[in-house]
Design an enzyme around this catalytic site. Structure first.
Site, PDB file in Angstrom:
ATOM      1  N   SER A  22      -8.270 -15.811  -9.028  1.00 20.91           N
ATOM      2  CA  SER A  22      -8.897 -14.935  -7.940  1.00 20.91           C
ATOM      3  C   SER A  22      -7.732 -14.787  -6.951  1.00 20.91           C
ATOM      4  O   SER A  22      -6.907 -15.535  -6.531  1.00 20.91           O
ATOM      5  CB  SER A  22      -9.915 -15.767  -7.232  1.00 20.91           C
ATOM      6  OG  SER A  22     -10.295 -15.050  -5.866  1.00 20.91           O
TER       7      SER A  22
ATOM      8  N   LYS B 232     -12.461  -5.395  -8.586  1.00 23.48           N
ATOM      9  CA  LYS B 232     -12.096  -4.324  -9.733  1.00 23.48           C
ATOM     10  C   LYS B 232     -12.539  -3.035  -9.613  1.00 23.48           C
ATOM     11  O   LYS B 232     -11.885  -2.123 -10.076  1.00 23.48           O
ATOM     12  CB  LYS B 232     -12.563  -5.103 -11.105  1.00 23.48           C
ATOM     13  CG  LYS B 232     -12.509  -6.505 -11.468  1.00 23.48           C
ATOM     14  CD  LYS B 232     -10.981  -6.836 -11.157  1.00 23.48           C
ATOM     15  CE  LYS B 232     -10.865  -8.358 -11.340  1.00 23.48           C
ATOM     16  NZ  LYS B 232     -11.326  -9.142 -10.108  1.00 23.48           N
TER      17      LYS B 232
END
Length: 574
Positions: A477, A131
């Protein structure tokens, strides 16, 4: 280049360095050892996500010193600062994952606040984990000061029984262990050697996907995304990034000049061509909003649909980031895509040249095996696909890279959080052919839109990765493989169809047609909606509570503010 090359009267740092009224401000800089000449130069924020949370981040401080040296060589004054990172590999599989996506916006916000508060003129941002890459690039687009992004680099692969392994193999090893197919000793050996160096996860997971984006969209120097974190060549790219940002200060080229709609289309193309992370479908819309560009999940997926899948990278393929770098890196991938007519070559980049000009001296390497030519792709359409239908009116996303079969239909088995699903999978309390639903894990419902790698890896480790499907309003993911669909919208917390499914309902997925449908009559769904009641989470104060108040739908990138379209001023012009 000397300091008098720059007109400080047009730079933000004039507010803290110029004139008699700024004597108190300058006194602080003298206290830190700066000379008058350095105070008179442009101030460059050198932002990193350095911390000791995980190997992704530990090389960033070293690389930042090289960036600072490059800035100084080009007559700039670097000012180093750090921001947070939440590292997915450690946050995964428990309540900590609720912090992951939230951290993207906190990173962007904190870099913005530091730059605004101290009136820095330019930005070099270094990031290493999932992120933090989009968070750093979002801040560049939001501030719109001259900026260069640099990836901290990938981890080296581990070696287990003669094969390259990544952290994904450890997650899947947990599933193999629970199925009785891996001993305690082998699992321990695997966990000890899977991650042998600094750097981000080595497959084409979210970090490496967004690193490829940074080059494709033009915010990073060519080939800077490729070298693994331990390689000394990263320091050379870091110094070059420092010099490059000073050239951008001189020419006035800004991130929004670079990141046009066509540049975002280039970025989406590279995600699909590399079999990249589904999380790019969340991050590209969020970055686009920072530039005032409409580019939502389904628009991103339109690019995915027409892009050939050509980079044979894990988790769907065979190779890791180090292999791709040795094969020619992102420039080699961009070269074949551009020659095939899949990229806009006229997009300008941080080099001051266009993408096409950057690629002019790149020659195709026919001896490498990682990147296929577009004339002979692994599959003719991209490794990531958008879905829409009665179960996902606002859309959903699935990674199909490596999937042999792209259709699935079966009865639903519903779970209202990831922990319930993981427990059922670990105890084999599910059946082949079922569609597992994990809901109330969306941006608001989680809160924080968790990733489901622990659950998907356990399924794969049990040999069931292609025998069941998994659907969630949360995320997956970049390391996830198997028939796993995420970002379903509207989310359950908003009363979306995913929140109204009951055990046994038949769900049909067709990744080729791009559809995701629930076989329940409209009148039945209307009755269920009438009886549905919103749930209250356990997060009723603090950061996660604030996030719930602000966050928008996944389709738009899970934004927490209106974006550039509502701006009345841009920081760079203060």
């Amino acid at each position: 280049m000397s300091a008098n090359t720059f007109d400080k009267s047009k730079l933000p740092s004039r507010h803290v360095t110029v004139g008699p009224q700024r004597a108190p401000h300058r006194s602080y800089y003298y206290a830190m050892g700066l000379t008058q000449e350095e105070i008179d130069q442009p101030f460059v924020g050198v932002a990193t996500c350095w911390n000791e949370a995980a190997p992704c981040n530990i090389a960033l401080q070293r690389q930042a010193q090289s960036v600072k040296q490059g800035v100084k060589e080009a007559s700039g004054t670097p000012r180093e600062f750090c921001t947070i990172t939440v590292t997915d590999g450690i946050a995964m599989g428990h309540q900590g994952m609720k912090s992951s996506l939230v951290s993207r916006d906190v990173i962007a916000d904190s870099v913005e606040l530091t730059m605004r508060g101290h009136c820095y003129d330019a930005l070099v941002g270094l990031a290493g984990c999932d992120k933090s890459l989009p968070g750093m690039m979002m801040s560049m687009l939001r501030l719109n000061v001259p900026s260069v992004f640099m990836y901290g680099g990938s981890i080296l692969p581990g070696q287990f029984k003669g094969k390259d392994v990544t952290v994904l193999d450890v997650f899947e090893g947990v599933g193999q262990h629970s199925a009785g197919n891996m001993s305690d000793e082998d699992l321990h050996e695997l966990e000890c050697i899977a991650c042998p160096s600094a750097g981000a996860c080595g497959g084409q997971f979210t970090a490496n996907t967004m690193a490829c984006v940074s080059e494709a969209i033009g915010l990073a120097l060519p080939n800077s995304a490729g070298a693994p974190a331990p390689y000394e060549s990263r320091d050379e790219y870091a110094a070059a990034s420092g010099r490059a940002v000073m050239e951008l200060v001189k020419t006035g080229l800004r991130p929004r000049d670079i990141c046009t709609r066509k540049a975002f289309e280039n970025a989406a193309t590279v995600v699909a061509a590399s079999g990249g992370s589904t999380n790019a479908g969340l991050h590209l819309p969020a970055m686009a909003a920072e530039a005032g560009i409409d580019f939502d999940l389904m628009e991103v997926c339109e690019i995915f649909k027409k892009t050939p899948y050509v980079a044979d990278l894990k988790p769907g393929g065979n190779y890791v980031a180090k292999d791709m770098y040795e094969a020619g890196g992102v420039p080699m991938l961009l070269k074949t895509l551009h020659e095939g007519g899949f990229l806009h070559g006229d997009c300008v980049t941080v080099t001051g040249k266009t993408l096409e000009e950057n690629l002019s001296e790149i020659e195709w390497n026919p001896d490498q095996k990682v990147i296929y030519p577009v004339s002979n792709p692994i599959t003719p359409t991209g490794g990531v696909v958008g879905l829409q239908g009665s179960l996902a009116p606002e859309g959903a996303i699935v990674k199909v890279a490596g999937l042999e079969k792209q259709q699935f239909s079966g009865p639903a088995r519903c779970f209202d959080c990831e922990e319930e699903a993981f427990e059922a999978v670990e105890n084999r309390q599910y059946k082949e052919g079922e569609v597992l639903i994990i809901r109330y894990e969306g941006p608001k419902g989680g809160p924080g839109m968790r990733e489901m790698l622990s659950t998907t890896s356990a399924l794969y480790g049990q040999g069931m990765g292609d025998k069941v499907a998994l659907i969630t309003d949360g995320r997956f993911s970049g390391a996830t493989r198997g028939f796993c669909i995420g970002h379903v919208g509207p989310e359950a917390a908003e009363g979306g169809p995913i929140g109204l499914i009951e055990d046994g309902d038949i769900i049909t997925i067709d990744a080729e047609a791009g559809t995701l449908d629930l076989d329940v009559a409209e009148d039945v769904m209307a009755e269920r909606k009438k009886n549905w009641k919103p749930r209250k989470t356990d997060y009723n104060s603090g950061t996660l509570w604030k996030y719930v108040q602000l966050v928008g739908p996944a389709r738009g990138g899970a934004l927490t503010h209106p974006g550039a379209k509502e701006e009345t001023h841009v920081y760079a012009d203060i």
